[in-house]
Design an enzyme around this catalytic site. Structure first.
Site: not given
Lengths: 235, 309
Positions: B40, B56, B58, B72, B86, B208, B245, B248
């Protein structure tokens, strides 16, 4: 509440088959300040007298009409502190219902749960029945609704109802004046006139409280200036 | 006479009764299921007279993208929103995977792949429930508080309720949150870690992709940003997370007083095959046709008595 020494109920049957404590509770309600509710075609209005014990009391701090959910409001007749407990419990139950079903609680469900609480207090150890009758006004998918809940835990749906000191006069007045196709504004006027009938002293925006819920499904307690406008129209 | 069933709040926290048994099983050689870390990028930023949250969209389960457009940014109060990294970020992912599984059951026979997916989902479903329930619960508590006090909720109230809840779960609810909102005392931004510790910051990133996003913030953030500058900066930080990343990706969600879902779509689907994706009826050979007419099992009786009151 419900201590081990009081595991017996204080509300017991009389030989004639009545629960005397509940009768007394209804008497307590009957000596409380008048409140009434009217269901219009497109909304509900509830109103009550707000007679304060002395002119020194800060009337802005007193609010008898409470919001239970954004689309359900309640007014009481009888003992104020008892109504506070019920309002708190009802709000919590409405929230728990929403958390479980992710749907705003329907009016009938909330009334049923509140009535269940009131009934529990007539059959549990060491407690007394609530000394209030509630008028619950709400607007949900089934349309506008008005319910009365009594200390015994029984509830009824009304087109128009009154409770408290002036109940018989108020109900007669409402019976004459009520029409099925009333609009919300007419209902507010009728409510004010009904309150005026039994009012001791001069009615003003400071000693009555009015709550309305319209087709926008948002329960709102009218501000003193809004009440003033309605009073002007009635006179 | 019975006592009143007082609505006692549940004791909360996990029951650790089976820990000894689990330890014994591990010693005997059982491989414990591991929990999946999800990717994330979530960020928050305080500007001149408000707070901007970004995330994001994903949701990943290991190497698979489970949901390309999940939400999110969660609602706490009308003026307070919360981004979750998480397991909290897996809300949509889990519901997505359950529907994915069901559609497969209808079309194909149960395969080992399905069992694998289902096992993943079972693990996550449990964690998801706990994490999302905590956000739901805090949002409910805030609502009741608003009724009782007649005031708008404050960000510090949400903060305290969340951190107490997470602390009581001793870090087992792995929800890392970025909480932001505007109340009577001004704009506030906080980060909350799974164990219940919190930070109050002018800009924050979690997940992340937090390093990628933080790099953007550290170089470009300054005090007294305007609303548009702030939103551009947040979008840039999320994009940095999306492109740098692996955990994400997809789109950018923003919250600034109102929820701007899919504010930016930097990853549109560009190639669509001209041939189309459906097959003509002659492709598969029909061996047997059997038609079973549906019978109505339910009889609806009109009328009847109303329920007794």
């Amino acid at each position: 509440m419900g201590d081990s020494q009081y595991s017996f109920s204080l509300t017991t049957f009389s030989p004639s088959g009545k629960l005397v404590q509940i009768e007394h509770a209804l008497t307590a309600v009957g000596s409380g300040q008048t409140s009434l509710g009217i269901k219009a075609a497109n909304g509900v209005v509830i109103a009550t007298e707000k007679k304060l014990p002395s002119i020194l009391v800060d009337e802005t701090s007193v609010q008898k009409i409470q919001t239970l959910t954004p689309n359900i409001g309640v007014v009481y007749s009888g003992m104020g502190p008892d109504s506070r407990v019920l309002v708190r419990k009802s709000r919590k139950q409405a929230e728990q219902y929403y958390r479980l079903y992710k749907e705003p609680i329907p009016v009938t469900q909330l009334v049923r749960e509140t009535a269940t609480v009131m009934q529990e207090f007539t059959q549990s150890g060491g407690v007394r029945p609530f000394g209030v009758s509630l008028l619950v006004a709400g607007f949900d998918d089934k349309g506008p609704q008005l319910y009365q809940v009594d200390p015994s835990g029984s509830y009824f749906s009304w087109k128009a109802s009154a409770m408290g000191k002036n109940v018989s006069n108020a109900k007669t007045f409402l019976e004459k004046r009520y029409t099925d196709d009333m609009e919300l504004d007419d209902a507010v006027h009728t409510a004010i006139l009904t309150l005026k009938e039994g009012f001791e002293g001069q009615i003003s925006s400071k000693n009555i409280e009015i709550g309305v819920i319209g087709s926008n499904k948002i329960f709102k307690v009218l501000t003193p200036s809004e009440i003033e406008d309605y009073l002007q129209e009635v006179e | 006479m019975s006592k009143i069933a007082e609505s006692v709040p549940p004791k909360g926290g996990f029951s650790f009764d089976l820990c000894k048994r689990n330890e014994m099983l591990v010693q005997k050689g059982l491989k414990q299921p591991s929990f999946l870390k999800t990717g994330t990028t979530i960020v928050g930023l305080v500007f001149k007279d408000g707070v901007i949250l970004g995330a994001d969209t994903r949701a990943t389960e290991g190497p698979i993208v489970a949901d390309k457009n999940c939400e999110k940014i969660h609602y706490m109060a009308p003026n307070i929103y919360c981004c979750g990294a998480g397991t909290a970020a897996d809300t949509e992912a889990v519901t997505g995977i359950i529907t994915l599984i069901l559609s497969h059951v209808v079309l194909i026979a149960i395969t080992s792949a399905l069992c694998y997916c289902f096992w993943y989902a079972c693990n996550l479903f449990y964690l998801f429930n706990v994490a999302m329930l905590s956000l739901d619960m805090v949002s409910s508590q805030l609502k009741l508080h608003r009724f009782h006090t007649g005031r708008d909720s404050r960000v510090v109230t949400a903060l305290t309720l969340l951190k107490s809840h997470l602390f009581s779960y001793q870090g087992h609810v792995s929800a890392a949150l970025v909480l932001g909102g505007v109340d009577v005392t001004g704009p506030h931004l906080h980060t909350i870690y799974p164990h219940g510790s919190t930070d109050t910051l002018p800009f924050a990133t979690m997940g992340s992709g937090s390093l990628a996003a933080m790099a953007v913030f550290e170089s470009k953030y300054r005090e007294g940003l305007s609303r548009d500058e702030g939103v551009t900066l947040v979008a840039e930080a999320i994009c940095s997370g999306i492109f740098n990343d692996l955990g994400s990706g997809s789109n950018v969600d923003i919250w600034e007083k109102e929820y701007l879902r899919n504010y930016m779509l930097p990853n549109p689907r560009t190639y669509v095959s001209e041939k189309g994706y459906s097959f003509s009826k002659k492709t598969a050979e029909v061996l047997l046709t059997k038609i079973t007419p549906l019978r109505e099992l339910v009889e609806v009786i009109e009328g009847g008595d109303a329920m007794e009151e």
